[in-house]
Design an enzyme around this catalytic site. Structure first.
Site, PDB file in Angstrom:
ATOM      1  N   TYR A  30      -2.852  -1.339  10.033  1.00  0.00           N
ATOM      2  CA  TYR A  30      -2.811  -1.728   8.614  1.00  0.00           C
ATOM      3  C   TYR A  30      -1.416  -1.427   8.053  1.00  0.00           C
ATOM      4  CZ  TYR A  30      -4.125  -1.564   3.600  1.00  0.00           C
ATOM      5  OH  TYR A  30      -4.207  -1.752   2.242  1.00  0.00           O
TER       6      TYR A  30
ATOM      7  N   SER B 283       0.854  -1.196   0.000  1.00  0.00           N
ATOM      8  CA  SER B 283       0.000   0.000   0.000  1.00  0.00           C
ATOM      9  C   SER B 283       0.880   1.233   0.000  1.00  0.00           C
ATOM     10  CB  SER B 283      -0.904   0.025   1.225  1.00  0.00           C
ATOM     11  OG  SER B 283      -1.521   1.288   1.337  1.00  0.00           O
TER      12      SER B 283
HETATM   13  P1  NDP Z   1     -11.522  -5.563  -1.451  1.00  0.00           P
HETATM   14  O1  NDP Z   1     -11.924  -5.648  -0.032  1.00  0.00           O
HETATM   15  O2  NDP Z   1     -12.325  -4.719  -2.351  1.00  0.00           O
HETATM   16  O3  NDP Z   1     -11.424  -7.053  -2.063  1.00  0.00           O
HETATM   17  C1  NDP Z   1     -10.690  -7.991  -1.298  1.00  0.00           C
HETATM   18  C2  NDP Z   1     -10.556  -9.309  -2.032  1.00  0.00           C
HETATM   19  O4  NDP Z   1      -9.795 -10.174  -1.192  1.00  0.00           O
HETATM   20  C3  NDP Z   1     -11.865  -9.991  -2.303  1.00  0.00           C
HETATM   21  O5  NDP Z   1     -11.758 -10.772  -3.471  1.00  0.00           O
HETATM   22  C4  NDP Z   1     -12.033 -10.899  -1.076  1.00  0.00           C
HETATM   23  O6  NDP Z   1     -12.763 -12.055  -1.389  1.00  0.00           O
HETATM   24  C5  NDP Z   1     -10.604 -11.288  -0.788  1.00  0.00           C
HETATM   25  N1  NDP Z   1     -10.369 -11.565   0.613  1.00  0.00           N
HETATM   26  C6  NDP Z   1     -10.529 -10.733   1.678  1.00  0.00           C
HETATM   27  N2  NDP Z   1     -10.209 -11.360   2.808  1.00  0.00           N
HETATM   28  C7  NDP Z   1      -9.843 -12.628   2.456  1.00  0.00           C
HETATM   29  C8  NDP Z   1      -9.422 -13.748   3.180  1.00  0.00           C
HETATM   30  N3  NDP Z   1      -9.310 -13.734   4.513  1.00  0.00           N
HETATM   31  N4  NDP Z   1      -9.126 -14.878   2.506  1.00  0.00           N
HETATM   32  C9  NDP Z   1      -9.250 -14.927   1.163  1.00  0.00           C
HETATM   33  N5  NDP Z   1      -9.654 -13.895   0.415  1.00  0.00           N
HETATM   34  C10 NDP Z   1      -9.949 -12.756   1.054  1.00  0.00           C
HETATM   35  O7  NDP Z   1      -9.994  -5.086  -1.452  1.00  0.00           O
HETATM   36  P2  NDP Z   1      -9.142  -4.322  -2.579  1.00  0.00           P
HETATM   37  O8  NDP Z   1      -9.312  -4.970  -3.885  1.00  0.00           O
HETATM   38  O9  NDP Z   1      -9.356  -2.869  -2.451  1.00  0.00           O
HETATM   39  O10 NDP Z   1      -7.673  -4.606  -2.024  1.00  0.00           O
HETATM   40  C11 NDP Z   1      -6.842  -5.631  -2.583  1.00  0.00           C
HETATM   41  C12 NDP Z   1      -5.452  -5.451  -2.001  1.00  0.00           C
HETATM   42  O11 NDP Z   1      -4.973  -4.152  -2.326  1.00  0.00           O
HETATM   43  C13 NDP Z   1      -5.400  -5.560  -0.482  1.00  0.00           C
HETATM   44  O12 NDP Z   1      -4.218  -6.208  -0.087  1.00  0.00           O
HETATM   45  C14 NDP Z   1      -5.383  -4.101  -0.032  1.00  0.00           C
HETATM   46  O13 NDP Z   1      -4.796  -3.954   1.225  1.00  0.00           O
HETATM   47  C15 NDP Z   1      -4.575  -3.481  -1.151  1.00  0.00           C
HETATM   48  N6  NDP Z   1      -4.753  -2.050  -1.324  1.00  0.00           N
HETATM   49  C16 NDP Z   1      -5.969  -1.524  -1.696  1.00  0.00           C
HETATM   50  C17 NDP Z   1      -6.102  -0.169  -1.901  1.00  0.00           C
HETATM   51  C18 NDP Z   1      -7.384   0.482  -2.294  1.00  0.00           C
HETATM   52  O14 NDP Z   1      -7.452   1.725  -2.309  1.00  0.00           O
HETATM   53  N7  NDP Z   1      -8.415  -0.266  -2.669  1.00  0.00           N
HETATM   54  C19 NDP Z   1      -4.955   0.741  -1.713  1.00  0.00           C
HETATM   55  C20 NDP Z   1      -3.735   0.097  -1.325  1.00  0.00           C
HETATM   56  C21 NDP Z   1      -3.654  -1.245  -1.148  1.00  0.00           C
HETATM   57  P3  NDP Z   1     -14.129 -12.532  -0.675  1.00  0.00           P
HETATM   58  O15 NDP Z   1     -15.036 -11.371  -0.578  1.00  0.00           O
HETATM   59  O16 NDP Z   1     -14.610 -13.620  -1.560  1.00  0.00           O
HETATM   60  O17 NDP Z   1     -13.711 -13.084   0.635  1.00  0.00           O
END
Ligand code: NDP
Length: 254
Positions: free
Chosen positions: A163, A149
Site C-alpha cells: 500500500y 496517505s
Molecule cells: P473506503 O474503502 O471507505 O471507501 C472507498 C471509496 O472508493 C468508496 O466510495 C468505493 O466505492 C470507492 N472505490 C473503491 N475501489 C474502487 C474502484 N476500484 N473503482 C472505483 N471506486 C472505488 O476508503 P476511504 O474513504 O477510507 O479512503 C479513501 C482514500 O483515502 C483512499 O485512497 C485511501 O487509500 C485514502 N486514505 C484513507 C485513510 C483512512 O484512514 N481511511 C488514511 C489515509 C489514506 P464503491 O464501494 O462504490 O466501489
C-alpha cells in the site's frame, strides 16, 4: 443557493469536478463539499449503488447538481469514458480528485501477487489514467488533488508495504507533474490523510485502539476534515499551491 449573497460567495460556482470513488467515506465527503461550494460534481464508484444514490440525494436536496458513474478505477477504458461523460454532461472539467483507493494489509512474505496487482491497478494506474485524461480537458485554473496517505509517506506501518509503495508513487508522480502543468495554470497537490473513520479504517476496530495513542489530537479524523482541505486546494484561493504534500493527520506523524 437561491440567495444572491450566498451564491456570490461560493468559491467553486461554475466549476465542474470529477471525483473517483465518491459513493462512500472520504470520497463522498469530498463530493458533497465540492457541491456545497458550488461545483457540479461527477463521481465514480464500483460496488455501492445505494451509497452512490444517497450521495446524489444529499447533494440534490441541498440544491446542488451531481452525476454518479459506475467505473472501476482499475479499468482505464471505464475511467476515460467516465471523464468523457462528465465533460459531455456538464460542458467541461475544472477539478479532478483522485480519491479511489484500496488497502490490503499483509507482511511481504504473505501478500499475494493478485493483491499487489489490484492495489497497483487502483491506487497507481487509476490515478495516472484519470489524470492524463482529465488534463486533456482542463483549462487555465484547473485543479488536481490526489489522496495519498500520511502513514505510508511519513511513517511506516507494519503490513502496509505494498500500500505504501502505491501511495508513495503518487508523490513522485506529482512533483514533476506540477512542472508539466504549471505553465498551463493547473495546480496538482497531494493530501495525505492520517487515520480517518471510514469503512476502510473504522474507529471501532482493534487496529484503531493501537493507533489512537499515537495521534496528537487523540482521535481519528472525520471524512469532512479531509474534504475541507481538498475543497480549499480545489478553489481559486489555492492558486499558488502546487507540487505540495499536505498532511491532514491530526499530528499522527508529527
Ligand atoms: P473506503 O474503502 O471507505 O471507501 C472507498 C471509496 O472508493 C468508496 O466510495 C468505493 O466505492 C470507492 N472505490 C473503491 N475501489 C474502487 C474502484 N476500484 N473503482 C472505483 N471506486 C472505488 O476508503 P476511504 O474513504 O477510507 O479512503 C479513501 C482514500 O483515502 C483512499 O485512497 C485511501 O487509500 C485514502 N486514505 C484513507 C485513510 C483512512 O484512514 N481511511 C488514511 C489515509 C489514506 P464503491 O464501494 O462504490 O466501489
Amino acid at each position: 443557493m437561491n440567495d444572491t449573497t450566498s451564491t456570490q460567495s461560493l468559491p467553486l460556482l461554475g466549476k465542474t469536478a470529477f471525483v473517483t470513488g465518491g459513493s462512500r467515506s472520504i470520497g463522498a465527503a469530498i463530493t458533497k463539499q465540492l457541491a456545497a461550494d458550488g461545483a457540479q460534481v461527477a463521481f465514480t464508484y464500483r460496488g455501492s449503488p445505494d451509497a452512490a444514490k444517497q450521495t446524489i440525494a444529499d447533494i440534490e436536496s441541498a440544491g446542488g447538481r451531481a452525476l454518479a458513474i459506475v467505473a472501476d478505477a482499475a479499468d482505464p477504458e471505464a475511467v476515460r469514458a467516465a471523464i468523457t461523460k462528465t465533460v459531455e454532461t456538464f460542458g467541461g472539467l475544472d477539478i479532478l480528485v483522485n480519491n479511489a483507493g484500496i488497502a490490503s494489509a499483509s507482511p511481504i512474505d504473505q501478500i499475494t501477487f493478485e493483491d499487489y496487482q489490484s492495489m497497483l491497478a487502483v491506487n497507481v494506474t487509476g490515478v495516472f489514467v484519470a489524470t492524463q485524461e482529465a488534463v486533456r480537458h482542463m483549462k487555465e485554473g484547473g485543479r488536481i488533488v490526489h489522496i495519498g496517505s500520511s502513514a505510508t509517506k511519513y511513517a511506516g506501518v507494519p503490513g502496509l508495504s505494498v500500500y505504501g509503495l502505491t501511495k508513495g508513487a503518487i508523490t513522485g508522480f506529482n512533483r514533476s507533474l506540477a512542472y508539466d502543468l504549471g505553465s498551463r495554470g493547473i495546480t496538482v497537490n497531494t493530501v495525505h490523510p492520517g487515520p480517518v473513520d471510514t469503512d476502510m479504517n473504522p474507529v471501532d476496530s482493534e487496529w484503531a485502539k493501537l493507533l489512537i495513542p499515537g495521534i496528537a489530537v487523540g482521535r481519528y479524523g472525520k471524512p469532512n476534515e479531509i474534504a475541507s482541505v481538498v475543497a480549499f486546494l480545489a478553489s481559486p484561493q489555492a492558486s499558488y499551491v502546487t507540487g505540495a504534500d499536505i498532511l491532514v493527520d491530526g499530528g499522527f506523524t508529527s
